[in-house]
Motif scaffolding. Structure first.
Motif, PDB file in Angstrom:
ATOM      1  N   ARG A   1       1.062  -0.801   0.072  1.00  0.00           N
ATOM      2  CA  ARG A   1       0.633   0.018   0.121  1.00  0.00           C
ATOM      3  C   ARG A   1       0.613   1.092  -0.078  1.00  0.00           C
ATOM      4  N   ALA A   2       1.990   1.076   0.524  1.00  0.00           N
ATOM      5  CA  ALA A   2       2.908   2.183   0.244  1.00  0.00           C
ATOM      6  C   ALA A   2       3.120   2.661  -0.824  1.00  0.00           C
ATOM      7  N   GLN A   3       3.411   1.909  -1.602  1.00  0.00           N
ATOM      8  CA  GLN A   3       3.493   2.071  -2.755  1.00  0.00           C
ATOM      9  C   GLN A   3       3.433   3.591  -3.993  1.00  0.00           C
ATOM     10  N   ALA A   4       2.299   3.219  -3.914  1.00  0.00           N
ATOM     11  CA  ALA A   4       1.522   4.204  -5.108  1.00  0.00           C
ATOM     12  C   ALA A   4       2.014   5.654  -4.248  1.00  0.00           C
ATOM     13  N   PRO A   5       1.681   6.473  -2.588  1.00  0.00           N
ATOM     14  CA  PRO A   5       1.797   7.300  -1.996  1.00  0.00           C
ATOM     15  C   PRO A   5       3.319   7.504  -1.997  1.00  0.00           C
ATOM     16  N   LEU A   6       3.782   6.801  -2.263  1.00  0.00           N
ATOM     17  CA  LEU A   6       5.643   7.128  -1.487  1.00  0.00           C
ATOM     18  C   LEU A   6       6.288   7.359  -3.121  1.00  0.00           C
ATOM     19  N   THR A   7       5.448   6.904  -4.509  1.00  0.00           N
ATOM     20  CA  THR A   7       6.206   7.477  -5.779  1.00  0.00           C
ATOM     21  C   THR A   7       5.145   8.940  -5.877  1.00  0.00           C
ATOM     22  N   THR A   8       4.208   9.416  -5.343  1.00  0.00           N
ATOM     23  CA  THR A   8       3.425  10.350  -5.574  1.00  0.00           C
ATOM     24  C   THR A   8       4.087  11.337  -4.924  1.00  0.00           C
ATOM     25  N   PHE A   9       4.360  11.353  -3.180  1.00  0.00           N
ATOM     26  CA  PHE A   9       5.191  12.176  -2.760  1.00  0.00           C
ATOM     27  C   PHE A   9       7.015  12.241  -3.175  1.00  0.00           C
ATOM     28  N   TYR A  10       7.476  10.672  -3.541  1.00  0.00           N
ATOM     29  CA  TYR A  10       8.798  11.241  -4.425  1.00  0.00           C
ATOM     30  C   TYR A  10       8.394  12.110  -5.205  1.00  0.00           C
ATOM     31  N   ASN A  11       7.953  12.287  -6.679  1.00  0.00           N
ATOM     32  CA  ASN A  11       7.325  12.732  -7.791  1.00  0.00           C
ATOM     33  C   ASN A  11       7.258  14.542  -7.209  1.00  0.00           C
ATOM     34  N   TRP A  12       6.452  14.843  -6.124  1.00  0.00           N
ATOM     35  CA  TRP A  12       6.014  16.239  -5.929  1.00  0.00           C
ATOM     36  C   TRP A  12       7.490  16.554  -5.151  1.00  0.00           C
ATOM     37  N   LEU A  13       8.162  15.876  -4.493  1.00  0.00           N
ATOM     38  CA  LEU A  13       9.427  15.968  -4.216  1.00  0.00           C
ATOM     39  C   LEU A  13      10.035  16.801  -5.395  1.00  0.00           C
ATOM     40  N   GLN A  14      10.578  16.084  -6.286  1.00  0.00           N
ATOM     41  CA  GLN A  14      11.278  16.635  -7.550  1.00  0.00           C
ATOM     42  C   GLN A  14      11.132  17.728  -7.457  1.00  0.00           C
ATOM     43  N   ARG A  15       9.949  18.556  -7.801  1.00  0.00           N
ATOM     44  CA  ARG A  15       9.245  19.126  -7.955  1.00  0.00           C
ATOM     45  C   ARG A  15       9.541  20.386  -7.644  1.00  0.00           C
ATOM     46  N   HIS A  16       9.098  19.583  -5.789  1.00  0.00           N
ATOM     47  CA  HIS A  16       8.852  21.663  -4.907  1.00  0.00           C
ATOM     48  C   HIS A  16       9.782  21.456  -4.137  1.00  0.00           C
ATOM     49  N   GLY A  17      10.466  20.065  -3.841  1.00  0.00           N
ATOM     50  CA  GLY A  17      10.899  19.673  -2.523  1.00  0.00           C
ATOM     51  C   GLY A  17      12.288  20.920  -2.390  1.00  0.00           C
ATOM     52  N   ARG A  18      12.948  21.372  -2.261  1.00  0.00           N
ATOM     53  CA  ARG A  18      14.031  22.105  -2.683  1.00  0.00           C
ATOM     54  C   ARG A  18      13.736  23.778  -2.324  1.00  0.00           C
ATOM     55  N   ARG A  19      11.929  24.004  -3.023  1.00  0.00           N
ATOM     56  CA  ARG A  19      11.947  25.390  -2.556  1.00  0.00           C
ATOM     57  C   ARG A  19      11.454  25.220  -0.992  1.00  0.00           C
ATOM     58  N   ILE A  20       9.759  24.162  -0.691  1.00  0.00           N
ATOM     59  CA  ILE A  20       9.756  23.680   0.638  1.00  0.00           C
ATOM     60  C   ILE A  20      10.885  24.268   1.837  1.00  0.00           C
ATOM     61  N   ALA A  21      11.889  23.225   1.388  1.00  0.00           N
ATOM     62  CA  ALA A  21      12.636  23.168   2.021  1.00  0.00           C
ATOM     63  C   ALA A  21      13.492  24.503   2.951  1.00  0.00           C
ATOM     64  N   ALA A  22      13.599  25.812   2.046  1.00  0.00           N
ATOM     65  CA  ALA A  22      14.066  26.130   1.414  1.00  0.00           C
ATOM     66  C   ALA A  22      13.575  27.324   2.923  1.00  0.00           C
ATOM     67  N   VAL A  23      11.460  26.945   1.988  1.00  0.00           N
ATOM     68  CA  VAL A  23      10.936  28.419   3.535  1.00  0.00           C
ATOM     69  C   VAL A  23      11.124  27.471   5.093  1.00  0.00           C
ATOM     70  N   VAL A  24      11.688  26.509   5.173  1.00  0.00           N
ATOM     71  CA  VAL A  24      11.069  26.120   6.544  1.00  0.00           C
ATOM     72  C   VAL A  24      12.118  25.986   6.810  1.00  0.00           C
ATOM     73  N   THR A  25      12.998  26.009   6.014  1.00  0.00           N
ATOM     74  CA  THR A  25      14.876  26.151   6.989  1.00  0.00           C
ATOM     75  C   THR A  25      14.797  27.581   7.373  1.00  0.00           C
ATOM     76  N   LEU A  26      14.294  28.681   6.722  1.00  0.00           N
ATOM     77  CA  LEU A  26      14.082  29.769   6.710  1.00  0.00           C
ATOM     78  C   LEU A  26      13.334  30.303   8.239  1.00  0.00           C
ATOM     79  N   ALA A  27      12.185  28.776   7.821  1.00  0.00           N
ATOM     80  CA  ALA A  27      11.357  30.034   9.504  1.00  0.00           C
ATOM     81  C   ALA A  27      12.092  29.455  11.073  1.00  0.00           C
ATOM     82  N   ILE A  28      12.292  27.980  10.479  1.00  0.00           N
ATOM     83  CA  ILE A  28      13.098  27.435  11.668  1.00  0.00           C
ATOM     84  C   ILE A  28      14.356  28.088  11.890  1.00  0.00           C
ATOM     85  N   GLY A  29      15.329  29.164  11.275  1.00  0.00           N
ATOM     86  CA  GLY A  29      16.417  29.749  11.390  1.00  0.00           C
ATOM     87  C   GLY A  29      15.605  31.193  11.927  1.00  0.00           C
ATOM     88  N   LEU A  30      14.448  31.713  11.597  1.00  0.00           N
ATOM     89  CA  LEU A  30      13.676  32.808  12.000  1.00  0.00           C
ATOM     90  C   LEU A  30      13.532  32.655  13.047  1.00  0.00           C
TER      91      LEU A  30
END
Length: 222
Positions: A183-212
């Motif tokens: 059951r984990a295969q489908a959501p993991l695949t979807t999340f991985y594809n989303w991560l490749q498109r948006h992960g870096r920007r999300i990481a930047a936003v969250v890292t900025l928030a944590i730093g502040l």
């Protein structure tokens, strides 16, 4: 001690916010033989984090220079302000860079997973703890633990707590997969594809928030 635990949790969360460990974890779980690599990689990741933080905490105990004139909470707060500032700078770097190097590294790893042996996944997990950001946060966590001079039991609990939070990007996907691999295969695949498109920007936003947040919280402790 409350400020120490809070700082450790924030440092651990900052360490977990990275696209590389979670991407590698999901790539392993989606590989043809995930059982060969998932648990060894998890063990290596946790062990590496524990070792770096533990060695830092123990090693700093033997430094000849200690902060005797400051209350421990003040020392932790001042140290955390510097780390928060570095995280803010790192988030700016994530915003302006394109991440092509990370994508190239992940592409090379994909082909290796098919023939890699379990011990190689352990080494990979250990090695990801030697990235500059991971080392900086782990050494900082070790310093924060060291200055409190905890008992061996308390120190071990703090080190393990930091490692679990810092490696949550590895722990959570593996735990989800272990609960139900099919059951984990489908959501993991979807999340991985989303991560490749948006992960870096999300990481930047969250890292900025944590730093502040770290800077603001630490200033309140002074």
């Amino acid at each position: 001690m409350l400020s120490t635990v809070t700082s450790l949790l924030l440092f651990g969360l900052a360490g977990a916010i990275s696209t590389v460990p979670v991407s590698v974890t999901i790539m392993i779980l989606l590989s043809p033989n995930p059982r060969r690599g998932a648990l060894p990689f998890l063990i290596g990741s946790l062990a590496g984090s524990v070792v770096v933080v533990g060695l830092s905490a123990v090693g700093l105990q033997f430094l000849p220079v200690r902060p005797p004139l400051l209350r421990k909470e003040e020392w932790v707060a001042q140290f955390a302000i510097w780390i928060g500032a570095l995280l803010i700078g790192y988030s700016v770097y994530l915003f302006v860079s394109k991440g092509q190097r990370d994508n190239a590294i992940l592409g090379k790893m994909t082909s290796r997973f098919r023939s890699a042996r379990p011990w190689e996944f352990v080494v990979l997990g250990l090695g990801l703890n030697l990235r500059p950001k991971a080392i900086l946060l782990a050494v900082t966590a070790g310093a924060v633990i060291s200055v409190q001079e905890p008992s061996p039991l308390e120190g071990s609990i703090l080190i393990l707590a930091y490692a679990l939070v810092a490696q949550s990007a590895v722990v959570v996907p593996v735990a989800v997969w272990l609960k139900s691999p099919e059951r984990a295969q489908a959501p993991l695949t979807t999340f991985y594809n989303w991560l490749q498109r948006h992960g870096r920007r999300i990481a930047a936003v969250v890292t900025l928030a944590i730093g502040l947040f770290i800077v603001g919280y630490s200033l309140l402790q002074l």
